[in-house]
Design an enzyme around this catalytic site. Structure first.
Site, mmCIF file in Angstrom:
data_model
loop_
_atom_site.group_PDB
_atom_site.id
_atom_site.type_symbol
_atom_site.label_atom_id
_atom_site.label_comp_id
_atom_site.label_asym_id
_atom_site.label_seq_id
_atom_site.Cartn_x
_atom_site.Cartn_y
_atom_site.Cartn_z
ATOM 1 C CD GLU A 211 -3.067 -0.949 0.301
ATOM 2 O OE1 GLU A 211 -3.335 0.208 -0.070
ATOM 3 O OE2 GLU A 211 -3.707 -1.944 -0.085
ATOM 4 C CB CYS A 245 -1.422 7.425 1.214
ATOM 5 S SG CYS A 245 -2.928 6.657 1.805
HETATM 6 P P1 NAD Z 1 8.060 4.788 5.168
HETATM 7 O O1 NAD Z 1 8.093 3.985 3.922
HETATM 8 O O2 NAD Z 1 9.216 5.683 5.459
HETATM 9 O O3 NAD Z 1 7.935 3.831 6.440
HETATM 10 C C1 NAD Z 1 6.960 2.803 6.537
HETATM 11 C C2 NAD Z 1 7.483 1.691 7.406
HETATM 12 O O4 NAD Z 1 8.655 1.157 6.803
HETATM 13 C C3 NAD Z 1 7.868 2.112 8.821
HETATM 14 O O5 NAD Z 1 7.407 1.134 9.726
HETATM 15 C C4 NAD Z 1 9.397 2.153 8.785
HETATM 16 O O6 NAD Z 1 9.985 1.771 10.008
HETATM 17 C C5 NAD Z 1 9.756 1.138 7.704
HETATM 18 N N1 NAD Z 1 10.957 1.539 6.974
HETATM 19 C C6 NAD Z 1 11.393 2.800 6.705
HETATM 20 N N2 NAD Z 1 12.531 2.769 5.977
HETATM 21 C C7 NAD Z 1 12.825 1.459 5.778
HETATM 22 C C8 NAD Z 1 13.872 0.775 5.098
HETATM 23 N N3 NAD Z 1 14.854 1.445 4.495
HETATM 24 N N4 NAD Z 1 13.858 -0.568 5.099
HETATM 25 C C9 NAD Z 1 12.875 -1.254 5.696
HETATM 26 N N5 NAD Z 1 11.855 -0.671 6.361
HETATM 27 C C10 NAD Z 1 11.824 0.673 6.411
HETATM 28 O O7 NAD Z 1 6.693 5.602 5.143
HETATM 29 P P2 NAD Z 1 6.143 6.643 6.182
HETATM 30 O O8 NAD Z 1 6.964 7.904 6.106
HETATM 31 O O9 NAD Z 1 5.941 6.022 7.523
HETATM 32 O O10 NAD Z 1 4.689 6.910 5.559
HETATM 33 C C11 NAD Z 1 4.501 7.789 4.505
HETATM 34 C C12 NAD Z 1 4.342 7.078 3.171
HETATM 35 O O11 NAD Z 1 3.405 6.041 3.265
HETATM 36 C C13 NAD Z 1 3.810 8.012 2.094
HETATM 37 O O12 NAD Z 1 4.499 7.775 0.900
HETATM 38 C C14 NAD Z 1 2.360 7.589 1.940
HETATM 39 O O13 NAD Z 1 1.796 7.870 0.694
HETATM 40 C C15 NAD Z 1 2.431 6.147 2.226
HETATM 41 N N6 NAD Z 1 1.152 5.665 2.726
HETATM 42 C C16 NAD Z 1 0.404 4.851 1.950
HETATM 43 C C17 NAD Z 1 -0.834 4.425 2.409
HETATM 44 C C18 NAD Z 1 -1.717 3.528 1.597
HETATM 45 O O14 NAD Z 1 -2.661 3.014 2.167
HETATM 46 N N7 NAD Z 1 -1.476 3.340 0.318
HETATM 47 C C19 NAD Z 1 -1.283 4.825 3.653
HETATM 48 C C20 NAD Z 1 -0.485 5.645 4.412
HETATM 49 C C21 NAD Z 1 0.738 6.060 3.943
#
Ligand code: NAD
Length: 460
Positions: A211, A245
């Site tokens: 997602e 998002c």
């Molecule tokens: P993110 O990708 O930075 O982090 C998400 C998760 O991944 C966290 O639990 C984090 O600890 C982990 N993570 C971060 N970097 C990582 C890495 N290098 N390797 C492995 N795991 C890692 O996202 P965020 O800043 O928490 O959220 C914002 C993003 O999420 C935006 O792009 C938004 O559009 C998206 N989002 C999508 C939805 C959806 O339903 N499609 C919903 C909410 C947010």
């Protein structure tokens, strides 16, 4: 970490193999325990969200606890029927037989959640994982420590860790988790981390739901009801401080109505958050300094026509409208994920195509228009996760609609029954009868090809 991830995974897999989670009664009891505790702790959840980024109670009910409670109630009500093997019409090619789809749990699943709806985006997948009969590890976001601690507290107080547990941590823990072999991974977060997840999953051919995000456009033509459009866009864009998002990322509006639309937007921002949104109890803050600076940078070298005020000490960025930035500017490069709304204009449909075609397939798409042929043209022309005509974001709220992206904005979908489907494998089963055995398919084949072709024509 209280114990090693390997140990935890071994224990969950071992528990899964006992078959306990396959019992629908067991799953229902687990869901009901979850319901009881989250009802009891609802105020604590709202408080944690407020502590993490000043999210108001109203927005917390609307976009976090309300959604989780509704998903949970639906799962409790429907699980028995969802989980039953479904009889489907048998093919005459296999005559005589009875054909079924069994809904099989995957096994041990990993859920990784982001920070922006930190409670809902961890709990809704968890409801699906439990309903599906899996054992589950949830990794909430490290950027919302109050909510993540509470999620851990809630889950560890009602579940054995062999069934459901929480592993907290940042990037290194997340990567350690991803290096293991899971039976399913459900990830919500950014596109860049989504690619890391997909690569890790590919190593073990683990199925995934991703997602993700992207730049979701909002197209407005000259027939749109501009004041109403502005009200609905202000709501969808600035809810959660624009950190959603599916928030409209940018506007593409017919050039002749842009001036009037900007006036309407300015008016609606005032109506929603007052003359100084910083003082509004309903307006959330940016999650951390890193994101504050990322967003502030987007305001360099662009024309700000509404808002633009920032305060680092309070992580505040005003609801901001940017006029006609170039597609190469910072604000148009990536998903904005904050309270900044660029407005681009079009003269004809080719201009819309050029702008939208510049980006990857978006997660959401919004159209404001009263011209049905224009609406149908856009709906057919572009590929995107899901969308709304004459409003923003509300497709998220109908559990009958699968929610998810396409291409760069994600893989898979969920909500309501679709969440249960996501966390179960559809196992196709034919029960063949023994009372007759039609001999056409068996060798020697000589002289049978005509009957085979007729059979396919009639029943294939
Ligand atoms: P993110 O990708 O930075 O982090 C998400 C998760 O991944 C966290 O639990 C984090 O600890 C982990 N993570 C971060 N970097 C990582 C890495 N290098 N390797 C492995 N795991 C890692 O996202 P965020 O800043 O928490 O959220 C914002 C993003 O999420 C935006 O792009 C938004 O559009 C998206 N989002 C999508 C939805 C959806 O339903 N499609 C919903 C909410 C947010």
């Amino acid at each position: 970490m209280k114990e090693s991830i390997n140990n935890l995974l071994d224990k969950q897999q071992e528990f899964f193999r006992t078959g306990t989670t396959k019992s629908v009664d067991f799953r229902l009891k687990a869901l009901k325990r979850l319901k009881a505790i989250i009802n009891k702790r609802e105020e604590d959840i709202h408080e944690a969200l407020y502590k993490d980024f000043k999210k108001s109670e109203f927005e917390s009910v609307l976009s976090e606890t309300g959604i989780v409670n509704a998903e949970l109630d639906l799962a409790i009500k429907k699980l028995r029927s969802w989980a039953k093997p479904k009889k489907v019409r048998a093919s005459m090619l296999n005559f005589p037989s009875s054909d079924y789809i069994y809904k099989d749990p995957y096994g041990t699943v990993l859920i990784i959640a982001p920070w922006n709806y930190p409670y809902q985006l961890a709990m809704v997948p968890l409801i699906g994982a439990i309903s599906g009969g899996n054992t589950t590890v949830v990794k909430p976001s490290e950027l919302t420590p109050n909510t993540s601690d509470l999620i851990e507290d809630i889950i560890t107080s009602i579940f054995e860790e062999t069934h459901v547990t929480v592993v907290q941590g940042g990037v290194s823990i997340s990567q350690e988790l991803l290096s293991k072999r899971w039976d399913y991974i459900f990830f919500t977060g950014s596109v860049s981390v989504g690619k890391i997840v997909a690569k890790a999953a590919a190593e073990h051919l683990t199925p995934v739901t991703l997602e993700l995000g992207g730049k979701s456009p909002c197209v407005i033509d000259e027939t749109a009801k501009l004041a109403l459009a502005a009200k609905r866009i202000v709501w969808g864009k600035f809810l959660n401080g624009g950190q959603t998002c599916i928030a409209p990322d940018y506007i593409i509006i017919k050039d002749e109505v842009k001036g009037r639309f900007i006036k309407c937007i300015e008016e609606e921002i005032k109506l929603a958050y007052g003359a100084n949104p910083k003082q509004s109890v309903d307006y959330p803050r940016i999650i951390n300094t890193k994101n504050f600076h990322r967003l502030k940078q987007m305001l360099n070298e662009v024309t700000v026509v509404v808002g633009g005020e920032t305060d680092e000490s309070d992580l505040y960025i005003a609801p901001t409208i940017v006029d006609e930035p170039s597609l190469e500017s910072e604000v148009m490069k990536d998903e904005i994920f904050g309270p900044i709304l660029p407005i681009l204009t079009y003269k004809n449909n080719d201009d819309i195509d050029t702008i939208i075609g510049h980006f990857e397939k978006p997660l959401s798409f919004y159209i404001f228009s009263r011209d049905n042929s224009f609406i149908e043209f856009l709906l057919e022309k572009f590929s995107f996760g899901g969308g709304v005509v004459n409003d923003t974001m509300i497709h998220y709220g109908n559990h009958k609609l699968p929610f998810g992206g396409v291409g760069n904005s994600g893989i898979g979908g969920y909500h309501g029954k679709h969440t249960f489907e996501t966390f179960t494998h559809s196992k196709s089963i034919i029960r063949k009868s023994n009372w007759i055995d039609i001999p056409v398919r068996y060798a020697p084949y000589e002289g049978k090809i005509k009957s085979l072709k007729t059979f396919f024509k009639l029943f294939g």
